[in-house]
Design an enzyme around this catalytic site. Structure first.
Site, PDB file in Angstrom:
ATOM      1  N   ASN A  34       8.412 -19.532  -4.213  1.00  0.00           N
ATOM      2  CA  ASN A  34       8.505 -18.146  -4.688  1.00  0.00           C
ATOM      3  C   ASN A  34       9.787 -17.904  -5.498  1.00  0.00           C
ATOM      4  O   ASN A  34      10.083 -16.776  -5.859  1.00  0.00           O
ATOM      5  CB  ASN A  34       8.422 -17.145  -3.520  1.00  0.00           C
ATOM      6  CG  ASN A  34       9.664 -17.170  -2.641  1.00  0.00           C
ATOM      7  OD1 ASN A  34      10.542 -18.018  -2.810  1.00  0.00           O
ATOM      8  ND2 ASN A  34       9.744 -16.252  -1.697  1.00  0.00           N
ATOM      9  N   SER A  76      11.804 -22.218   2.983  1.00  0.00           N
ATOM     10  CA  SER A  76      12.591 -21.282   3.806  1.00  0.00           C
ATOM     11  C   SER A  76      13.996 -21.259   3.228  1.00  0.00           C
ATOM     12  O   SER A  76      14.549 -22.312   2.918  1.00  0.00           O
ATOM     13  CB  SER A  76      12.676 -21.759   5.257  1.00  0.00           C
ATOM     14  OG  SER A  76      13.696 -21.053   5.947  1.00  0.00           O
ATOM     15  N   ALA A 115       9.657 -29.090   8.015  1.00  0.00           N
ATOM     16  CA  ALA A 115      11.112 -29.224   7.923  1.00  0.00           C
ATOM     17  C   ALA A 115      11.779 -28.268   8.905  1.00  0.00           C
ATOM     18  O   ALA A 115      11.926 -27.085   8.647  1.00  0.00           O
ATOM     19  CB  ALA A 115      11.587 -28.931   6.504  1.00  0.00           C
ATOM     20  N   TYR A 146      16.603 -17.560  11.733  1.00  0.00           N
ATOM     21  CA  TYR A 146      16.411 -18.930  11.223  1.00  0.00           C
ATOM     22  C   TYR A 146      16.166 -19.897  12.382  1.00  0.00           C
ATOM     23  O   TYR A 146      15.122 -20.544  12.448  1.00  0.00           O
ATOM     24  CB  TYR A 146      17.664 -19.329  10.445  1.00  0.00           C
ATOM     25  CG  TYR A 146      17.599 -20.682   9.776  1.00  0.00           C
ATOM     26  CD1 TYR A 146      16.796 -20.893   8.662  1.00  0.00           C
ATOM     27  CD2 TYR A 146      18.376 -21.744  10.238  1.00  0.00           C
ATOM     28  CE1 TYR A 146      16.756 -22.132   8.030  1.00  0.00           C
ATOM     29  CE2 TYR A 146      18.347 -22.983   9.615  1.00  0.00           C
ATOM     30  CZ  TYR A 146      17.538 -23.176   8.513  1.00  0.00           C
ATOM     31  OH  TYR A 146      17.508 -24.402   7.891  1.00  0.00           O
TER      32      TYR A 146
HETATM   33  P1  NAD Z   1      16.812 -24.104  -0.664  1.00  0.00           P
HETATM   34  O1  NAD Z   1      17.116 -22.669  -0.450  1.00  0.00           O
HETATM   35  O2  NAD Z   1      17.452 -24.793  -1.823  1.00  0.00           O
HETATM   36  O3  NAD Z   1      15.256 -24.348  -0.769  1.00  0.00           O
HETATM   37  C1  NAD Z   1      14.301 -23.550  -0.136  1.00  0.00           C
HETATM   38  C2  NAD Z   1      13.170 -23.331  -1.111  1.00  0.00           C
HETATM   39  O4  NAD Z   1      12.123 -22.575  -0.473  1.00  0.00           O
HETATM   40  C3  NAD Z   1      13.610 -22.500  -2.330  1.00  0.00           C
HETATM   41  O5  NAD Z   1      13.110 -23.096  -3.506  1.00  0.00           O
HETATM   42  C4  NAD Z   1      13.001 -21.129  -2.091  1.00  0.00           C
HETATM   43  O6  NAD Z   1      12.747 -20.414  -3.279  1.00  0.00           O
HETATM   44  C5  NAD Z   1      11.741 -21.499  -1.323  1.00  0.00           C
HETATM   45  N1  NAD Z   1      11.258 -20.430  -0.452  1.00  0.00           N
HETATM   46  C6  NAD Z   1      11.959 -19.736   0.475  1.00  0.00           C
HETATM   47  N2  NAD Z   1      11.171 -18.838   1.102  1.00  0.00           N
HETATM   48  C7  NAD Z   1       9.941 -18.968   0.544  1.00  0.00           C
HETATM   49  C8  NAD Z   1       8.703 -18.317   0.758  1.00  0.00           C
HETATM   50  N3  NAD Z   1       8.585 -17.336   1.659  1.00  0.00           N
HETATM   51  N4  NAD Z   1       7.629 -18.689   0.014  1.00  0.00           N
HETATM   52  C9  NAD Z   1       7.742 -19.676  -0.923  1.00  0.00           C
HETATM   53  N5  NAD Z   1       8.904 -20.328  -1.171  1.00  0.00           N
HETATM   54  C10 NAD Z   1       9.984 -19.977  -0.443  1.00  0.00           C
HETATM   55  O7  NAD Z   1      17.197 -24.863   0.710  1.00  0.00           O
HETATM   56  P2  NAD Z   1      17.145 -26.409   1.075  1.00  0.00           P
HETATM   57  O8  NAD Z   1      18.487 -26.787   1.549  1.00  0.00           O
HETATM   58  O9  NAD Z   1      16.502 -27.184  -0.001  1.00  0.00           O
HETATM   59  O10 NAD Z   1      16.199 -26.365   2.365  1.00  0.00           O
HETATM   60  C11 NAD Z   1      14.855 -26.795   2.316  1.00  0.00           C
HETATM   61  C12 NAD Z   1      14.291 -26.854   3.727  1.00  0.00           C
HETATM   62  O11 NAD Z   1      15.030 -27.781   4.516  1.00  0.00           O
HETATM   63  C13 NAD Z   1      14.330 -25.529   4.464  1.00  0.00           C
HETATM   64  O12 NAD Z   1      13.159 -25.396   5.242  1.00  0.00           O
HETATM   65  C14 NAD Z   1      15.535 -25.670   5.368  1.00  0.00           C
HETATM   66  O13 NAD Z   1      15.410 -24.874   6.521  1.00  0.00           O
HETATM   67  C15 NAD Z   1      15.504 -27.153   5.697  1.00  0.00           C
HETATM   68  N6  NAD Z   1      16.843 -27.640   6.053  1.00  0.00           N
HETATM   69  C16 NAD Z   1      17.779 -27.899   5.104  1.00  0.00           C
HETATM   70  C17 NAD Z   1      19.034 -28.340   5.482  1.00  0.00           C
HETATM   71  C18 NAD Z   1      20.101 -28.695   4.476  1.00  0.00           C
HETATM   72  O14 NAD Z   1      21.205 -29.087   4.890  1.00  0.00           O
HETATM   73  N7  NAD Z   1      19.862 -28.628   3.179  1.00  0.00           N
HETATM   74  C19 NAD Z   1      19.347 -28.495   6.839  1.00  0.00           C
HETATM   75  C20 NAD Z   1      18.373 -28.187   7.780  1.00  0.00           C
HETATM   76  C21 NAD Z   1      17.110 -27.776   7.378  1.00  0.00           C
END
Ligand code: NAD
Ligand code: UDP
Length: 312
Positions: A34, A76, A115, A146
């Site tokens: 989104n 997310s 994830a 979260y």
């Molecule tokens: P990010 O914010 O870069 O990516 C999240 C993506 O999800 C974004 O592109 C956002 O636009 C999309 N999104 C969010 N809500 C949405 C919705 N309701 N509908 C459609 N799209 C949606 O974050 P990230 O670091 O890439 O994280 C990706 C996933 O990995 C997440 O689920 C996060 O919880 C998990 N995670 C990441 C980390 C980290 O260190 N990067 C650690 C633990 C968990």
């Protein structure tokens, strides 16, 4: 064999690296996002790829989804800085969104990876954290939207496995960093690197003695793909992260050193429920998935800094 793969959150930091990796292996990839915290620019170079499609959709909202063989559910927001402004969106992306994707996995007999996060351990009383640790989460605190929604997302994933035999697995991702994090994302690596490059003060929250273990994005993606690839994993949940625990103060000095920055360090109040320590026990992933992160923190930061030089 090539697969048709749905990646939710595919325009985000991790999702865009994952899409790129899957395309390089010859798979057809459908990115659903989104564009809330994700960016078009992250997937710009992929958009000309013949087997890449983008769909601008919200994972919480019902609607038909493409028939696929594999689903990675990453959609997310993930930055603690967003927990105050987007609590309902986050809570529902990980619960309602996860339910929709599990239903979809069931309908098209797809394998799914959800994830989840090290945040399911909350402020851990067991250190390092193995998958068997049940955690210490404040369900009503500011991080609850979260942490607790990821926990319930995991519960749903297990329920669909047990009741409907859906081939669903969970990955608990620990702090990961690298190019394509937004400079203003709020998480510590983009914040410190951007501050150091601009000559601004580095903002340490609390006394900086809290710890995290930082994993470089390429290693993380390898872990995700390894979990999806294996046919009958011994377990249905795996920690994926690096065991190189550092205090936040140490991270700040590492960033200052690497960027040759003259910035000072300032101390600001510690946010509510900020975990005091975090380090994954990755014995399971090493044993079952034959996976281990390779990139040392300094090398990962060295590969990350040029991105922020261009983008901040
Ligand atoms: P990010 O914010 O870069 O990516 C999240 C993506 O999800 C974004 O592109 C956002 O636009 C999309 N999104 C969010 N809500 C949405 C919705 N309701 N509908 C459609 N799209 C949606 O974050 P990230 O670091 O890439 O994280 C990706 C996933 O990995 C997440 O689920 C996060 O919880 C998990 N995670 C990441 C980390 C980290 O260190 N990067 C650690 C633990 C968990
Ligand atoms: N942090 C900090 N200064 C910042 C951003 C974060 O000191 O500008 C701290 C934060 O309080 C936490 C750690 O760095 O203790 C990691 O924060 P991040 O938001 O990256 O991830 P998480 O808390 O979810 O592990």
């Amino acid at each position: 064999m090539t697969k048709r793969v749905l990646v939710t959150g595919g325009a985000g930091f991790l999702g865009s690296h994952l899409c790129e990796r899957l395309l390089s292996e010859g798979h057809e990839v459908i990115c659903l996002d989104n564009f809330g915290s994700g960016q078009r620019e992250n997937i710009e170079e992929l958009e000309d790829h013949p087997t890449f499609t983008v769909t601008d959709r919200d994972v919480r909202i019902p609607g038909s989804l493409p028939s696929v063989d594999r689903i990675y559910h990453l959609a997310s927001r993930a930055s603690p800085a967003d927990f105050t402004d987007f609590p309902v969106n986050i809570a529902l992306a990980n619960t309602q969104g996860t339910r929709r994707l599990l239903d979809h996995a069931r309908a098209c007999d797809a394998r799914m990876v959800f994830a989840s996060t090290s945040e399911v351990y909350g402020d851990p009383e067991v250190h390092p954290q193995p998958e068997t640790y049940t955690g210490n989460v404040n369900i009503r605190g500011v991080r609850g939207c979260y942490d607790e929604s990821k926990r319930f997302g995991e519960t749903l994933t297990v329920a669909y496995q047990r009741k409907y035999d859906v081939d669903a697995r969970t990955v608990r991702i620990f702090n990961t960093y690298g190019p394509r994090m937004r400079p203003d994302d709020g998480r510590v690596v983009p914040t410190f690197v951007t501050q150091a490059l601009r000559g601004d003060d580095l903002t340490i929250y609390g006394d900086g003695e809290q710890t995290r273990s930082f994993c470089y994005v390429d290693d993380l993606i390898e872990g995700l793909v390894s979990l999806m690839r294996i046919d009958d994993p011994e377990h249905d949940v795996y920690n994926i992260g690096k065991e190189n625990e550092r205090t936040i103060k140490e991270l700040a000095h590492e960033v200052l050193d690497l960027t040759d920055s003259e910035s000072d360090i300032v101390y600001e109040p510690l946010p509510e429920d900020d975990p005091g320590q975090r380090r994954p026990d990755i014995t399971r992933a090493k044993t079952d998935l034959n996976w281990e992160p390779e990139t040392p923190l300094r090398e990962g930061l060295r590969r990350t800094v040029p991105y922020f030089k261009q983008h901040s």
